[in-house]
Design an enzyme around this catalytic site. Sequence first.
Site, PDB file in Angstrom:
ATOM      1  N   TYR A 111      10.799 -29.671  -3.654  1.00 30.01           N
ATOM      2  CA  TYR A 111      10.348 -28.282  -3.852  1.00 30.01           C
ATOM      3  C   TYR A 111      11.184 -27.405  -2.923  1.00 30.01           C
ATOM      4  CZ  TYR A 111       6.781 -24.542  -4.083  1.00 30.01           C
ATOM      5  OH  TYR A 111       6.125 -23.355  -4.241  1.00 30.01           O
TER       6      TYR A 111
ATOM      7  N   LYS B 196       7.452 -27.452  -9.490  1.00 34.30           N
ATOM      8  CA  LYS B 196       6.086 -26.902  -9.404  1.00 34.30           C
ATOM      9  C   LYS B 196       5.088 -27.891 -10.006  1.00 34.30           C
ATOM     10  CE  LYS B 196       6.922 -22.602  -7.828  1.00 34.30           C
ATOM     11  NZ  LYS B 196       6.256 -21.887  -6.737  1.00 34.30           N
TER      12      LYS B 196
ATOM     13  N   ASP C 138       8.910 -17.237 -11.787  1.00 31.80           N
ATOM     14  CA  ASP C 138      10.213 -16.650 -11.456  1.00 31.80           C
ATOM     15  C   ASP C 138      10.797 -15.778 -12.567  1.00 31.80           C
ATOM     16  OD1 ASP C 138       9.879 -17.756  -9.007  1.00 31.80           O
ATOM     17  OD2 ASP C 138      11.402 -19.316  -9.208  1.00 31.80           O
TER      18      ASP C 138
ATOM     19  N   ASN D 260      12.440 -17.127  -0.116  1.00 33.47           N
ATOM     20  CA  ASN D 260      12.924 -18.503  -0.225  1.00 33.47           C
ATOM     21  C   ASN D 260      14.287 -18.528  -0.910  1.00 33.47           C
ATOM     22  OD1 ASN D 260      10.458 -19.634   0.770  1.00 33.47           O
ATOM     23  ND2 ASN D 260       9.535 -19.100  -1.192  1.00 33.47           N
TER      24      ASN D 260
HETATM   25  O1  LIG Z   1       8.850 -21.636  -5.143  1.00 39.24           O
HETATM   26  C1  LIG Z   1       8.462 -21.260  -4.004  1.00 39.24           C
HETATM   27  O2  LIG Z   1       8.719 -21.852  -2.961  1.00 39.24           O
HETATM   28  C2  LIG Z   1       7.608 -20.036  -3.910  1.00 39.24           C
HETATM   29  C3  LIG Z   1       7.904 -19.157  -5.055  1.00 39.24           C
HETATM   30  O3  LIG Z   1       7.237 -19.153  -6.078  1.00 39.24           O
HETATM   31  C4  LIG Z   1       9.133 -18.366  -4.989  1.00 39.24           C
HETATM   32  O4  LIG Z   1       9.731 -18.222  -3.915  1.00 39.24           O
HETATM   33  O5  LIG Z   1       9.531 -17.879  -6.057  1.00 39.24           O
HETATM   34 MG   LIG Z   2       8.409 -18.502  -7.741  1.00 39.34          MG
END
Ligand SMILES: O=C([O-])CC(=O)C(=O)O
Ligand SMILES: [Mg+2]
Length: 570
Positions: free
Chosen positions: A109, A180, A252, A423
């Site tokens: 992840y 995810k 996203d 991130n």
């Molecule tokens: O995926 C992740 O770490 C958190 C998230 O949804 C993003 O940053 O778009």
């Molecule tokens: Mg995301």
Amino acid sequence: MKQYEKKLDANGRPYLETHLEGLMLTRLPLLNKGTSFSLEERREFGLMGLLPTHVSSLDEQIERSYANFRSFRSDLDKHVFLRALQDRSEVLFYALLNRHIEEMMPIIYTPVVAQAVEQFSRIYRYPRGLVVSPENIGELDSLLAHTPFPDVQLIVATDNEGILGIGDQGFGGLAICIGKLSLYTAAAGIDPAVTLPVELDVGTNRKELLDDPLYLGVKRPRMEGKEYDDFIHAFVTALKKRFPNVLVQWEDFSKQKAFDVLERYRDVLPSLNDDIQGTGAVVLAGLLSATRRSQTTLGQQVYLVHGAGAGGVGVARQIVRGMEREGLSTQQARERIYLIDSKGLILKDRKGLEPYKLEFAHEPSRVAGWKLQGGIPSLLETAREAKVTVLLGLSGQRAAFGEEVVKAVAVNTPYPVVFALSNPTANSEAVPADIYKWTQGKALVATGSPFEDVEWDGAPHPVGQGNNAFIFPGLGLGVLLTRAKRVTDGMLTAASLALADYTDGARLAQGALYPRMDRLRAASRQVAIAVMRQAVKEEVAMRKLPEDLEGLLETEMWRPEFLPLKRAGK
Ligand SMILES: O=C([O-])CC(=O)C(=O)O
Ligand SMILES: [Mg+2]
């Protein structure tokens, strides 16, 4: 056709029934036991001679795989190894992950998944998930009959435009959906057989991808406008027909599209936009913990949200709900939040302001009397002039929170709150060690990606990871177990409260606003229970629940264990 079915024997013990045999049985990751097929199973299913002599236990398999994992130097190689393992044996993959969650979660992840997204066309191995593209959108009904398993209950779908903080990534976004869903299973025990990652391959505007001969997606500019809307609509319509109550996590999507798709479809299928709602809920939980630590209320703070995309606006909305619970009106709550994008503070008189930003735009009169260099207040000017106490980074902009800004916030409060949530790691608005230094250790800090403890005042201070991973798995489990027909705002707030409750005082005293990642499973259970109760209260639950919700989780959560195999028809 069903490749296997889970059943209970006369004593109530689960087993799997299948008509597959021989080598094919080792090729389906949900049935494959590798060296752990028992002698009886080897005989029964025509596996004799195809496997090593020694019959391994799952523990032995875990040990062997862990040693393999450790032998890789680069994080991306580790990711590729784990993904290949998942495609060979899901039980072993999740058993290994459970045992080493803190070490492996950053690999499957955030943050390493970002590298997997960027390199997707180069590290591609096996098919996983459904690919919807302009080439096959006309045959959606038959496409949806091709899902590996017939009972899909949970989808994570992306159009790849706003991946993490790294923007349009084309086809590679599929890696996020897979990551995810791995967390849904690892954290919330959702059976992998009911999950499906979906790639909405609507093109990319990233030139390197279009120029790459190995690129695996459709080579065309991104769909926009009506063409895009029709594409998504065709997808949702076919999905609803085939899986009428499937939970869809929209992941996203970028800016206006993220909001439009959620609003359009949240009453058609149970829908969650992880970046708007999941991130919003996880931030509210962290802020509740921060106010517990500072013995203040949400309504006493002044918030600066840097980044007005799905995450920024989602966070702002959820903070409003938190303040409303304390008795503030929506208007009063909104007035305490300053939303900043690349052009500066968002004011109502801005030309061409996107509709989704409007609810947090301030009247220009609000800044009359502020000391400003130019016309529109900058991040630093807003931090100073509005007396900001909480600084939230969702901009995707590395180092956006510099020393001056953080110090400007620290002047306004004894407990400055600074969340650098973008991130992956390189996109973080600031690093925790700097925030501690600039605030003399006063700041309450959280980040979106994992960071090492900060040494301050001779003691290590853990940094809580304010990642939506603390919300979506439990939320999804709650939705699935209640067969909720809708994901309501109340369910999200209930998830925030449960997570804040779960964060223990000892950890809070050390400065961490979120639980340790190795508590993810337990935290997700509490989130699931709160979500189920709220679903019942709001009358969106379509299933009657027993009193004992802990017991329900115990029986319904999938666990990585090898179940006995029996031949279908015997
Ligand atoms: O995926 C992740 O770490 C958190 C998230 O949804 C993003 O940053 O778009
Ligand atoms: Mg995301």
